[in-house]
Scaffold this active site. Sequence first.
Site, PDB file in Angstrom:
ATOM      1  N   ARG A  36       0.672  -1.138  -0.008  1.00 22.20           N
ATOM      2  CA  ARG A  36       0.003   0.061   0.106  1.00 22.20           C
ATOM      3  C   ARG A  36       0.923   1.231   0.079  1.00 22.20           C
ATOM      4  O   ARG A  36       1.430   1.443   0.965  1.00 22.20           O
ATOM      5  CB  ARG A  36      -0.818  -0.079   1.290  1.00 22.20           C
TER       6      ARG A  36
ATOM      7  N   CYS B 115     -15.801   4.037  -0.298  1.00 21.14           N
ATOM      8  CA  CYS B 115     -14.817   3.066   0.112  1.00 21.14           C
ATOM      9  C   CYS B 115     -14.258   3.420   1.778  1.00 21.14           C
ATOM     10  O   CYS B 115     -13.499   2.414   2.084  1.00 21.14           O
ATOM     11  CB  CYS B 115     -13.707   3.234  -0.884  1.00 21.14           C
TER      12      CYS B 115
ATOM     13  N   GLN C  70     -10.101  -2.524  -4.316  1.00 17.98           N
ATOM     14  CA  GLN C  70     -11.254  -1.814  -3.855  1.00 17.98           C
ATOM     15  C   GLN C  70     -12.323  -1.998  -5.155  1.00 17.98           C
ATOM     16  O   GLN C  70     -13.485  -2.383  -4.659  1.00 17.98           O
ATOM     17  CB  GLN C  70     -11.234  -0.284  -3.656  1.00 17.98           C
TER      18      GLN C  70
ATOM     19  N   ARG D 228     -14.124  -6.488   1.266  1.00 14.85           N
ATOM     20  CA  ARG D 228     -12.683  -6.567   1.097  1.00 14.85           C
ATOM     21  C   ARG D 228     -11.910  -7.784   1.490  1.00 14.85           C
ATOM     22  O   ARG D 228     -11.058  -8.300   0.622  1.00 14.85           O
ATOM     23  CB  ARG D 228     -12.127  -5.151   1.859  1.00 14.85           C
TER      24      ARG D 228
ATOM     25  N   HIS E   1      -6.569   1.562  -7.247  1.00 16.69           N
ATOM     26  CA  HIS E   1      -7.080   0.752  -6.000  1.00 16.69           C
ATOM     27  C   HIS E   1      -7.629  -0.361  -6.569  1.00 16.69           C
ATOM     28  O   HIS E   1      -8.917  -0.550  -6.540  1.00 16.69           O
ATOM     29  CB  HIS E   1      -7.899   1.643  -5.173  1.00 16.69           C
TER      30      HIS E   1
ATOM     31  N   ASP F 223     -16.359   9.087  -2.741  1.00 16.49           N
ATOM     32  CA  ASP F 223     -14.976   8.808  -1.982  1.00 16.49           C
ATOM     33  C   ASP F 223     -14.893  10.196  -1.378  1.00 16.49           C
ATOM     34  O   ASP F 223     -15.346  11.066  -1.635  1.00 16.49           O
ATOM     35  CB  ASP F 223     -13.835   8.561  -2.884  1.00 16.49           C
TER      36      ASP F 223
END
Length: 295
Positions: free
Chosen positions: A100, A253, A130, A281, A127, A213
């Site tokens: 990440r 998210c 996601q 997830r 991402h 987001d």
Amino acid sequence: MKQLIDIRDLTREEIESLFERTDQLKSTPVKFSSALKNRTLVMLFAKPSTRTRLSFETGMTQLGGHAIFFEMEESQLGRGEPIADTSKVMSRYEDAIMARLFDHDEIVELAEHASVPVINGLTDFLHPCQALTDLYTLYERDLLDTVAFVGDGNNVAHSLMQACGKLEVSCRVATPPEMEPDETIQDRVRDADVVVTNDPYEAVDGATAVYTDVWVSMGEEDRREEKLAAFEGFQVDRELMAAAREDAVFMHCLPAHRGEEVTAEVIDGPQSIVFDQAENRMHIQKALLHTLLEK
């Protein structure tokens, strides 16, 4: 599937297979509780995390494996060791690497020098975990029809656009003109049913899912006032949700800033599935790890 850096590297069949495996793992977790026994995942973090760390670490444990948290700045990478060297060393110790990071080029370099699967847990550009989670969550509800993303044309939007394109799902992205998705991503989805607009109502009209987001991402704190001003009129509120299909769901998210990109009434209301997303997830990433590491 050998790794996951970018959604564009996956075929439609691979994504559909991943969803089917997620169904299996989610419905019969005990059956797979020793699937990755004695396998190890190292998790490299340059960015703070809640869902990414917890979902990967818990998921690996539920599969019978082990996950190691590895903070970039507290490792030799923080003292200047080349990513290539670190990648080669990790490959000698671990069965898979999840990272990440901020800079997308760093995960590309990590993957180039690794001899084990590498998973992109997030970069500033993409991402993919996601996006796979988002579409799986809609697939569960038979709502894979039209996804409207309202907000910043960021890493989440980039991967969502590509994932929708792969599965032939209609995607509408509404952003202010100066916050549109990267041209590289727009070029990749030219032949898909993906539209970028500057009108939130145009994007949301008839959608089965309305997604947003945060407006100010990690590392953009110095742009906060500029971005809040740019996103005036892009908040997902009850009025905007009313433009979607009657059975539409709200997605985010997380983390969320209530009162900025979304009202509390929407994110905490009956149409919201944000915590189902968050749970998924783990299920998607378990399926991904199982796919990449099964013998």
